[in-house]
Design an enzyme around this catalytic site. Structure first.
Site, PDB file in Angstrom:
ATOM      1  N   ASP A 289       4.082 -11.422 -14.422  1.00  0.00           N
ATOM      2  CA  ASP A 289       3.195 -10.270 -14.280  1.00  0.00           C
ATOM      3  C   ASP A 289       3.292  -9.442 -15.568  1.00  0.00           C
ATOM      4  O   ASP A 289       4.068  -9.741 -16.473  1.00  0.00           O
ATOM      5  CB  ASP A 289       3.553  -9.452 -13.028  1.00  0.00           C
TER       6      ASP A 289
HETATM    7  C1  BGC Z   1      -0.455  -6.306 -11.586  1.00  0.00           C
HETATM    8  C2  BGC Z   1      -1.121  -7.646 -11.383  1.00  0.00           C
HETATM    9  C3  BGC Z   1      -2.264  -7.812 -12.348  1.00  0.00           C
HETATM   10  C4  BGC Z   1      -1.760  -7.600 -13.759  1.00  0.00           C
HETATM   11  C5  BGC Z   1      -2.812  -7.809 -14.820  1.00  0.00           C
HETATM   12  C6  BGC Z   1      -0.160  -6.008 -13.032  1.00  0.00           C
HETATM   13  O1  BGC Z   1       0.278  -4.709 -13.212  1.00  0.00           O
HETATM   14  O2  BGC Z   1       0.726  -6.268 -10.822  1.00  0.00           O
HETATM   15  O3  BGC Z   1      -1.556  -7.774 -10.071  1.00  0.00           O
HETATM   16  O4  BGC Z   1      -2.845  -9.072 -12.180  1.00  0.00           O
HETATM   17  O5  BGC Z   1      -1.249  -6.280 -13.861  1.00  0.00           O
HETATM   18  O6  BGC Z   1      -3.758  -6.837 -14.814  1.00  0.00           O
END
Ligand code: BGC
Length: 764
Positions: A289
């Protein structure tokens, strides 16, 4: 670590090893891909291989304080494998052209958080789950894939399949709610919707299942917080939806931010290698993530070099935004902290994904201005989003047939959420064009027509506290504030209400009061809004509460005092028109709660499929000394899982079983007659639950095992039949074996998880 814990972990590893799938023979197509990728990798330097493991942001939406820099020059040097949060064929073509000038011309993959629709925004995932309409949900993903791929993208960070039983957690809005079975069914159709039958086709995009794993069980509902969970709960309740999405063919998976039993997921070898690769035989790639790798420093696992090496060797293939892989893996390789096989394995998986997407044949396959012009926001897509939204609303209460409304007379539409566009689509709708979103007032006027006179007053701010309002309306989702004294704002609304035949109170949460980093400890409608509601009720006019929320709210007082409550979640681009369709009765509501609504926040986590305990409270009781209960509130939820009313009524017959014994390898049927006993046509979600009465480990008091959403004309009856086989009764026992244990079972069929008819059978 306690002896028992060590034993359980050893057990889990043993299960993994024994159930690891034997290698299947590879197809000609796979052999072709292997040859191509091997040939390419033979030409790649270590730096270029590491470059493939680097995912940077294009900056259109960011969810952390770190943002990628020098993106273009890194691409030119072969230091980037993919980009996310960059859209339009023009920009993507320009960026891909840079990659095409790099030494080996390896195409980039382009991702984004396409979560509930693309520009045609659908209702938030929790709302979609409330429809219990799998073909519709699949179609929403299909439309999202068509639009996103027309705008340059080939990869989405969806579906989010984290089970959540904690309404405090803001990201419950992005989930399918509390239930393993419902969540697994939705996970599967979402993947099918995005990916279609062949990823090379121009309108299919690769899914990325997230967040692996157990992110929805964050302690105290606080985002990014620790998860500590038994293997029983993991295997039986939380892991199945991820597995269902992968079994449906999802090409990638995103690691969660949280710590799992002492090891953060991003560096958790048990999770990413033993479980995901060895037991589940997943052959797509794993992405961290947002800055998940570098956040391991704060978790306390070491410096950037150490945590990057740990993440890669645990099984994280691609590093989102941290650039820990890019800047330290080569050194770790030289120092013997990782092996070239670690790098090769991850690099191969990412190249394979690009191959599967057909990007080596045509890196510009998603760069068609014509498609962007003709396939996004089409009238058919917009109509689909409107129809979808009508299926997601849950009628929580409707005394005295307050609803549906007449298409005549005066309606006072009041409340801070009545006249806002920005609050309608819901969290994670980064592509929504707010100018295209009707306000609730506009939607009601569109559907109500010329004989309806709408008058409006703000009635209250979103929250009395200005800072809370700012924090709950981020990313351009502002709701204007009125700085006059509260009494004055309320009085104005009361005057409007007195002039009206009926009052529609548009209250609840701002759309950014759920979503990422939007946890709450108070699940009430903000107090200033409640004071408005009380004042409106005092006028004696019929009041309809149109409740906007991304989570279960504690609305006990509202349930006791307001005659009609329609929970509308956040319904996407067409939410307002869809609310009009339902309020005026053009569409009969049929949504059912995918999460339990608690009476108060102290009951959280509350979910229908709990264990019985050794001292269960007898049905219908509030409190008995030495039973499992509370002094101050009954164990009952405010609204149970699966609950939702209709403008008509449904009557259930008795459950008829084809046999009272079920033998292995056979199935029995359970049939029930359902009658539309009212005077309006409607849809009903008929729900099947089972209970395993005696097990080698404790079993939930009820588990959803099937459902059917049926149409019934007024007066019509239908027999609804479910097949039950041994497979439906399986669970992971204390040795983590997936078994069905012979013995007595109960079966329940009904309109929600509480109001059911029951029967019993024996598994031989
Ligand atoms: C979130 C994810 C997301 C990623 C990219 C993160 O902060 O937890 O769900 O896909 O950002 O935007």
């Amino acid at each position: 670590m306690k002896k028992a814990n060590i034993l359980l972990i050893l057990l889990a590893v043993a299960v993994i090893n024994s159930s690891a799938q034997t290698k299947k023979p590879i197809s000609a197509e796979q052999a072709k891909m292997n040859k191509f990728v091997s040939g390419l990798m033979a030409k790649m330097t270590v730096d270029e291989k590491i470059g493939q493991l680097n995912l940077v942001t294009g900056g259109e939406a960011t969810t952390g304080s770190t943002v990628s820099t020098d993106v273009e020059s890194k691409i030119a040097k072969g230091n980037v494998g993919g980009i996310f949060s960059m859209t339009t064929p023009e920009k993507i073509r320009k960026t891909q052209e840079v990659a095409m000038k790099s030494r080996l011309k390896i195409p980039l993959i382009f991702g984004q958080d396409v979560i509930h629709g693309y520009k045609t925004t659908f209702p938030i995932p929790l709302a979609l789950a409330a429809s219990w309409d799998l073909p519709m949900i699949k179609n929403s993903a299909r439309i999202a894939a068509t639009e996103a791929s027309a705008d340059g993208l080939n990869w989405t960070f969806s579906p989010m399949v984290d089970i959540s039983r904690d309404a405090r957690w803001g990201r419950i809005a992005e989930s399918s709610g509390e239930d393993t079975y419902l969540g697994s069914q939705i996970a599967k159709v979402m993947v099918q919707g995005y990916q279609g039958d062949d990823l090379r086709k121009v309108n299919n995009i690769m899914a990325c299942v997230k967040h692996f794993a157990l992110y929805g069980a964050a302690e105290s509902g606080r985002d990014y917080n620790t998860t500590d969970m038994s293997l029983d709960r993991m295997y039986n309740d939380y892991l199945p939806p991820y597995k269902a999405a992968l079994d449906a063919g999802a090409g990638s998976i995103m690691v969660s931010f949280n710590d799992i039993n002492g090891v953060p997921a991003t560096a958790n070898k048990w999770l990413l290698t033993d479980l995901l690769r060895k037991q589940w035989a997943f052959n797509g790639f794993v992405v961290s993530d947002y800055t998940g790798v570098s956040e391991l420093i704060e978790h306390g696992l070491g410096d950037l070099k150490t945590v990057s090496a740990k993440s890669l060797s645990a099984g994280t293939d691609m590093d989102m935004v941290s650039e820990g892989f890019l800047t330290t893996l080569k050194k770790s390789l030289q120092d013997g902290k990782i092996t070239i096989t670690d790098i090769n394995t991850s690099c191969r998986l990412i190249l394979e994904a690009k191959y599967k997407l057909g990007l080596f044949d045509n890196p510009f396959k998603n760069c068609s201005e014509d498609r962007a012009k003709n396939e996004i926001l089409t009238p058919a897509n917009i109509q689909a989003a409107r129809a979808a939204a009508t299926q997601t609303f849950v009628l929580l209460k409707n005394d005295n047939k307050t609803l549906p409304l007449k298409k005549s007379g005066t309606i006072a539409v009041v409340g801070p959420l009545a006249n806002t566009k920005a609050n309608m689509p819901g969290t994670w709708s980064v592509n929504a064009d707010m100018a295209l979103v009707p306000t609730l007032i506009e939607g009601l006027q569109n559907v109500g027509g010329k004989d309806v006179k709408i008058i409006h007053a703000l009635g209250s701010n979103l929250t009395a506290d200005a800072t809370l309002q700012t924090n709950g309306t981020m990313f351009g989702r502002e709701i204007p504030r009125d700085n006059r004294p509260e009494e004055e704002i309320i009085e104005e609304a009361v005057k409007a209400a007195r002039k009206a035949d009926v009052v529609v109170a548009a209250l609840g949460e701002g759309s950014e009061m759920t979503g990422e980093s939007a946890s709450r400890t108070d699940l009430n409608i903000p107090e200033t809004q409640k004071r408005l509601l009380a004042a409106l009720l005092k006028t004696g006019k019929p009041v309809v509460l149109v409740l906007f929320t991304g989570r279960p709210l504690t609305i006990k007082w509202e349930n006791e005092n307001v005659p009609a409550i329609l929970n509308v979640w956040f319904g996407g681009l067409q939410a307002a028109n869809a609310i009009g369709d339902v309020l005026f009765g053009d569409v009969n509501p049929s949504g059912k709660l995918p999460v339990t609504f608690p009476q108060n926040v102290g009951q959280v986590p509350i979910y229908y499929s709990h264990k019985n305990t050794g001292r269960p409270l007898a049905d219908g009781k509030w409190f008995s000394k030495f039973r499992s209960n509370y002094l101050d509130v009954s164990n009952d939820p405010l609204y149970p899982f699966g609950y939702g009313l209709s403008y008509t009524s449904f009557t259930y017959g008795d459950v008829k079983l084809s046999s009272n014994t079920l033998s292995k390898d056979k199935s029995i049927t359970a049939t029930i007659s359902v009658t539309n006993s009212g005077s309006t046509d409607g849809k009903e979600v008929v729900q099947l639950y089972t209970r395993d009465l005696v097990g080698s480990s404790t079993r939930p008091v009820k588990e959803l095992k099937g459902f059917q959403k049926i149409d019934l004309k007024a007066g019509e009856s239908k027999n609804v039949t479910f097949n039950i086989s041994e497979n439906d009764l399986k669970f992971y026992n204390s040795s983590l074996k997936y078994v069905a244990e012979p013995g007595e079972f109960k079966i329940f069929i009904g309109t929600n998880s509480r109001d059911v008819k029951e029967a019993s059978f024996t598994l031989k």
